[in-house]
Write an enzyme that holds these catalytic residues in place. Structure first.
Site, PDB file in Angstrom:
ATOM      1  N   PRO A   1       5.746  -4.722  -5.922  1.00 34.38           N
ATOM      2  CA  PRO A   1       5.467  -3.460  -5.467  1.00 34.38           C
ATOM      3  C   PRO A   1       4.046  -3.324  -5.196  1.00 34.38           C
ATOM      4  O   PRO A   1       3.219  -4.011  -5.611  1.00 34.38           O
ATOM      5  CB  PRO A   1       5.683  -2.522  -6.658  1.00 34.38           C
ATOM      6  CG  PRO A   1       5.661  -3.703  -7.852  1.00 34.38           C
ATOM      7  CD  PRO A   1       6.137  -4.887  -7.179  1.00 34.38           C
ATOM      8  N   MET A   2       3.715  -2.561  -3.923  1.00 39.77           N
ATOM      9  CA  MET A   2       2.417  -2.659  -3.340  1.00 39.77           C
ATOM     10  C   MET A   2       2.022  -1.396  -2.533  1.00 39.77           C
ATOM     11  O   MET A   2       2.777  -0.896  -1.685  1.00 39.77           O
ATOM     12  CB  MET A   2       2.346  -3.936  -2.073  1.00 39.77           C
ATOM     13  CG  MET A   2       2.395  -5.221  -2.559  1.00 39.77           C
ATOM     14  SD  MET A   2       2.358  -6.622  -1.243  1.00 39.77           S
ATOM     15  CE  MET A   2       4.312  -6.377  -0.650  1.00 39.77           C
ATOM     16  N   MET A   3       1.064  -0.842  -3.329  1.00 45.93           N
ATOM     17  CA  MET A   3       0.384   0.575  -2.887  1.00 45.93           C
ATOM     18  C   MET A   3       0.300   0.407  -1.127  1.00 45.93           C
ATOM     19  O   MET A   3      -0.274  -0.360  -0.545  1.00 45.93           O
ATOM     20  CB  MET A   3      -0.655   0.783  -3.584  1.00 45.93           C
ATOM     21  CG  MET A   3      -0.556   0.969  -5.091  1.00 45.93           C
ATOM     22  SD  MET A   3       0.750   2.165  -5.421  1.00 45.93           S
ATOM     23  CE  MET A   3      -0.395   3.867  -4.973  1.00 45.93           C
TER      24      MET A   3
ATOM     25  N   CYS B   1      -1.922  -3.289 -12.698  1.00 46.19           N
ATOM     26  CA  CYS B   1      -2.417  -2.842 -11.750  1.00 46.19           C
ATOM     27  C   CYS B   1      -4.108  -2.686 -12.532  1.00 46.19           C
ATOM     28  O   CYS B   1      -4.109  -2.040 -13.339  1.00 46.19           O
ATOM     29  CB  CYS B   1      -2.129  -1.615 -11.247  1.00 46.19           C
ATOM     30  SG  CYS B   1      -3.122  -0.792  -9.889  1.00 46.19           S
TER      31      CYS B   1
END
Length: 352
Positions: free
Chosen positions: A17-19, A101
């Site tokens: 997952p990558m913003m 995170c």
């Protein structure tokens, strides 16, 4: 659900997952390259799901994206359980809790890596989430934060959360320094400690232990899979998406969907048109393809054409096809087993 591969079977290889990067458009594009990999959403906070509107903005995805996991950010057990139930109702195949995170914004809301200092809180959240859903509930964490001991404190965290019922952990093999390093620095400065994650698997053979951090080739993935159960790749899967074209064959033993980069780009055309018809801007979709032709003759012209024109009003498939006409794949195109030497730009995604 059009893809019946369960999350547990797909987890052998996943895209982190990558913003701002693993959006629904990127994930749909990734499916032109791999059918088997487990794809993760960007982290979505419980507050966004419970109070944001429309909910489609935070949870919407295309059926082609299965198997797909929703990553949640939060710490309140009741809210996380409610969001997990909503995710299952929306059709997600897994719910993952972000405990990695390092950004200041999430720290202030007791989200992300700071939760490694509160294993009992994470355990309570996991227990509540599992009681609310039938799909897998998993945790993505670091090997520690700040002055924590990478051995004793990580062992306590894993033991506590596992005792609450969690059997699947993906571990970013770096510490997060919440005091003194920026989120960007936390992706590169703390040293990788792969052996610590390997020992974690040795100590917990009954748990599914995955590894994340700094992995750039499928050969490296194969080497890691000799020690752990799964591999998660982040930046390289985004900046060099052709890497994904080798995942199905090399890591799952089944043919992948794309014989060439051009095949993948053309297979994505119907999705692009559908999203344009829904009102999406072309550049919001094609920005995820900018690294597809890196190393190919005309690859820079392809990127430049899209970067300079895809944001303009009326830009559509014709412009996309014009960009494709500028590039040529060499007949001896490099295998996806090898990572390209350079990335299309210096952008850095936010990942745990």
């Amino acid at each position: 659900m059009t893809n019946q591969i369960p999350a547990n079977a797909a987890r052998r290889f996943s895209v982190a997952p990558m913003m701002d990067w693993t959006t629904r458009d990127y994930r749909a594009f990734a499916r032109t390259l791999t059918r088997r990999a487990l794809l993760y959403t960007e982290m979505v906070t419980t507050g966004a799901i419970l109070h944001g509107s429309p909910r489609e903005r935070f949870l919407g995805f295309d059926e082609v994206e299965h198997p797909i996991a929703l990553q949640l950010g939060g710490s309140d057990a009741a809210e996380l359980a409610e969001c997990a139930a909503i995710a299952e109702a929306w059709g997600y195949d897994e719910v993952n809790l972000n405990v990695g995170c390092p950004s200041d914004r999430v720290q202030n809301n007791m989200i992300g890596a700071c939760l490694m200092g509160y294993p009992e809180k994470v355990a309570a959240a996991v227990k509540a989430m599992q009681a609310a859903v039938s799909i897998p509930v998993t945790v993505k964490c670091r090997i520690g934060v700040d002055e924590q001991d990478e051995d004793a404190d990580l062992a306590r965290f894993i033991d506590t959360v596992a005792d609450a019922g969690c059997d699947t952990f993906t571990v970013h093999a770096r510490k997060a320094w919440l005091q003194g390093l920026s989120p960007k620095e936390n992706r590169d400065v703390p040293p990788l400690n792969y052996p610590r994650v390997h020992r974690l698997k040795q100590q917990h053979p009954a748990l599914h232990i995955g590894i994340n951090g700094g992995i750039k080739t499928l050969a490296e993935c194969q080497a890691q899979l000799e020690h752990v159960d799964s591999v998660m790749v982040g930046r390289e899967a985004y900046q060099n998406p052709w890497l994904l074209a080798g995942v199905d064959e090399q890591l799952f033993g089944t043919p992948g969907p794309a014989a060439s980069r051009m095949d993948a780009a053309r297979a994505f055309r119907p999705y692009i048109q559908r999203r344009l018809d829904e009102g999406a801007k072309l550049n919001h979709i094609t920005r995820h393809l900018l690294g597809l032709f890196q190393g190919c003759p005309g690859g820079r012209r392809f990127r430049r054409h899209l970067s300079e024109h895809a944001h303009k009003d009326g830009a559509g498939l014709r412009l996309f096809d014009e960009a494709l006409s500028l590039v040529r794949e060499p007949s001896d195109d490099a295998s996806p087993l090898q990572s390209a030497a350079t990335s299309p730009d210096n952008r850095q995604p936010a990942t745990a």
